[in-house]
Design an enzyme around this catalytic site. Structure first.
Site, PDB file in Angstrom:
ATOM      1  N   ARG A 170       1.228  -1.403  -0.008  1.00 13.56           N
ATOM      2  CA  ARG A 170       0.668   0.135  -0.111  1.00 13.56           C
ATOM      3  C   ARG A 170       0.631   0.608  -0.188  1.00 13.56           C
ATOM      4  O   ARG A 170       1.611   1.338   0.971  1.00 13.56           O
ATOM      5  CB  ARG A 170      -0.396   0.127   1.025  1.00 13.56           C
ATOM      6  N   HIS A 221      -7.324   0.677  -6.483  1.00 14.77           N
ATOM      7  CA  HIS A 221      -7.592   0.243  -4.758  1.00 14.77           C
ATOM      8  C   HIS A 221      -8.686  -0.793  -5.481  1.00 14.77           C
ATOM      9  O   HIS A 221      -9.417  -1.350  -5.152  1.00 14.77           O
ATOM     10  CB  HIS A 221      -8.798   1.089  -4.105  1.00 14.77           C
ATOM     11  N   GLN A 274     -10.148  -3.605  -3.185  1.00 15.74           N
ATOM     12  CA  GLN A 274     -11.632  -3.224  -2.846  1.00 15.74           C
ATOM     13  C   GLN A 274     -12.875  -3.674  -4.336  1.00 15.74           C
ATOM     14  O   GLN A 274     -13.168  -3.729  -3.395  1.00 15.74           O
ATOM     15  CB  GLN A 274     -11.651  -2.046  -2.184  1.00 15.74           C
ATOM     16  N   ASP A 307     -16.723   7.693  -1.701  1.00 15.40           N
ATOM     17  CA  ASP A 307     -15.529   7.696  -1.380  1.00 15.40           C
ATOM     18  C   ASP A 307     -15.288   8.925  -0.741  1.00 15.40           C
ATOM     19  O   ASP A 307     -16.077   9.886  -0.235  1.00 15.40           O
ATOM     20  CB  ASP A 307     -14.544   7.064  -2.023  1.00 15.40           C
ATOM     21  N   CYS A 355     -16.237   2.229   0.671  1.00 14.92           N
ATOM     22  CA  CYS A 355     -15.440   1.672   1.045  1.00 14.92           C
ATOM     23  C   CYS A 355     -14.911   1.033   2.416  1.00 14.92           C
ATOM     24  O   CYS A 355     -13.999  -0.128   3.217  1.00 14.92           O
ATOM     25  CB  CYS A 355     -13.865   1.330   0.029  1.00 14.92           C
ATOM     26  N   ARG A 359     -13.541  -8.461   2.257  1.00 16.39           N
ATOM     27  CA  ARG A 359     -12.500  -8.103   1.739  1.00 16.39           C
ATOM     28  C   ARG A 359     -12.124  -9.107   2.155  1.00 16.39           C
ATOM     29  O   ARG A 359     -10.361  -9.884   1.118  1.00 16.39           O
ATOM     30  CB  ARG A 359     -11.782  -6.593   2.358  1.00 16.39           C
TER      31      ARG A 359
HETATM   32  N1  NVA Z   1      -9.758   7.252  -0.831  1.00 16.09           N
HETATM   33  C1  NVA Z   1      -9.160   6.258  -0.053  1.00 16.09           C
HETATM   34  C2  NVA Z   1      -9.461   5.177  -0.056  1.00 16.09           C
HETATM   35  C3  NVA Z   1      -9.086   4.850   1.629  1.00 16.09           C
HETATM   36  C4  NVA Z   1      -9.808   3.013   1.899  1.00 16.09           C
HETATM   37  C5  NVA Z   1      -7.663   6.459   0.552  1.00 16.09           C
HETATM   38  O1  NVA Z   1      -6.875   6.469  -0.380  1.00 16.09           O
HETATM   39  O2  NVA Z   1      -7.774   7.174   1.444  1.00 16.09           O
HETATM   40  N1   CP Z   2     -11.548  -0.410   2.547  1.00 16.03           N
HETATM   41  C1   CP Z   2     -10.216   0.096   2.677  1.00 16.03           C
HETATM   42  O1   CP Z   2      -9.030  -0.479   2.026  1.00 16.03           O
HETATM   43  O2   CP Z   2      -9.741  -0.012   4.316  1.00 16.03           O
HETATM   44  P1   CP Z   2      -8.483  -0.035   4.898  1.00 16.03           P
HETATM   45  O3   CP Z   2      -7.931   1.121   4.228  1.00 16.03           O
HETATM   46  O4   CP Z   2      -9.345   0.487   6.349  1.00 16.03           O
HETATM   47  O5   CP Z   2      -7.799  -0.597   4.619  1.00 16.03           O
END
Ligand code: NVA
Ligand code: CP
Length: 300
Positions: free
Chosen positions: A102, A129, A132, A217, A257, A285
């Site tokens: 990540r 992502h 997800q 989101d 998500c 997930r």
């Molecule tokens: N768009 C959000 C998704 C989190 C799972 C982010 O990147 O923070």
């Molecule tokens: N939706 C998602 O990826 O959640 P986290 O940031 O908690 O992993």
């Protein structure tokens, strides 16, 4: 042998994605503690950003399958001290069986994959992502059947999640209606590559008309915290609330998500209401990623 990675939803063919969703649903409904296809295998997880769902679902999934997972952060590895991505990929991939990252930059994951001997999974980048989307699509298939030909509405930031929805629309053949404020629209090249399946709308109400699924989101993603106040102003007409859900079909689902901000991108009434399936989506997930790990790591 070419190593399969999962960096983008586009890395899977339509058939593979359908099989993966079906397998995730099967694994969810037939939990067998004796089925340990990844016994002795190790997943390394590198997190430049925070996570609840992604970390726990991968860690639990590996444990269910008889393997184990390592949580690594740049703070306590040499990655945070500038060791080149290429060298890190070469070293880590000689010691483990799969690597999930990540990261902020999408290129970090693609570069890592180029130098990895083992499958690399994108656990979220600023651009995409895809994990997800596996869970979101599993949830839709469980509750409503095939999503082909349905209308999905994305309201809010044209961000990593939106980009992976665009990819899903092309692989699974659904219409995606997107409403984002000016300046926050999804990447033009990603939209263009998707073709006529994806349409941009000027207002959230117009985009939501006849939707089978509404998705949103956060207004400010991880790494954009300093823009929160400006974004609250720019996104004020982009909340999924009852008025938006009234434009969608009566049996439309709501997904997010998570984590969510009630009162910002979604009203409490919608996310805690009867059309919301966000916790089933979050649970999936685990199941979807177990199917992904099996797909990438088990001999077919
Ligand atoms: N768009 C959000 C998704 C989190 C799972 C982010 O990147 O923070
Ligand atoms: N939706 C998602 O990826 O959640 P986290 O940031 O908690 O992993």
């Amino acid at each position: 042998m070419n190593t399969r990675h999962f960096i983008s939803l586009l890395d899977l063919s339509r058939d593979e994605l359908h099989q993966l969703i079906a397998r995730a649903i099967y694994l969810k409904n037939h939990r067998d503690p004796d089925y340990q296809p990844l016994k002795g295998q190790v997943l390394a997880m590198i997190f430049e950003k925070s996570s609840t769902r992604t970390r726990i679902s991968f860690e639990a999934g590996m444990a269910h399958f008889g393997g184990s997972a390592l949580f690594l952060s740049p703070r306590d590895t040499q990655l945070g001290r500038g060791e080149p991505i290429e060298d890190s990929a070469r070293v880590i991939s000689r010691m483990v069986d799969c690597i999930m990252l990540r990261t902020h930059s999408h290129e970090t994951v693609t570069k890592f994959a180029e130098h990895s001997r083992v499958p690399v999974i994108n656990g979220l980048t600023d651009e995409q992502h895809p994990c997800q989307l596996l869970a979101d699509m599993q949830t839709y298939f469980e509750l409503r059947g095939d999503i082909k030909g349905k209308t999905v509405t994305w309201i809010g930031d044209g961000n990593n999640m939106c980009h992976s929805y665009i990819h899903a629309a092309t692989v699974l053949d659904f219409d995606l209606h997107i409403a984002s404020p000016q300046g926050y629209q999804p990447d033009k090249a990603i939209v263009a590559a998707a073709g006529p399946r994806v349409k941009l709308f000027d207002t959230a109400l117009a985009a939501a008309k006849n939707a089978d699924l509404c998705v949103t989101d956060v207004w400010a993603s991880m790494g954009q915290e300093q823009e929160q106040k400006q974004r609250e102003r720019d996104f004020k007409n982009y909340q999924v609330n009852k008025a938006i859900m009234n434009e969608a079909h009566d049996d439309a689902l709501f997904m997010h998500c998570l984590p969510a901000h009630r009162g910002e991108e979604v009203s409490a009434e919608v996310i805690d209401g009867p059309q919301s399936v966000v916790f089933q989506e979050a649970e999936n997930r685990l199941h979807a990623q177990k199917a992904l790990l099996e797909f990438l790591l088990c001999k077919h």
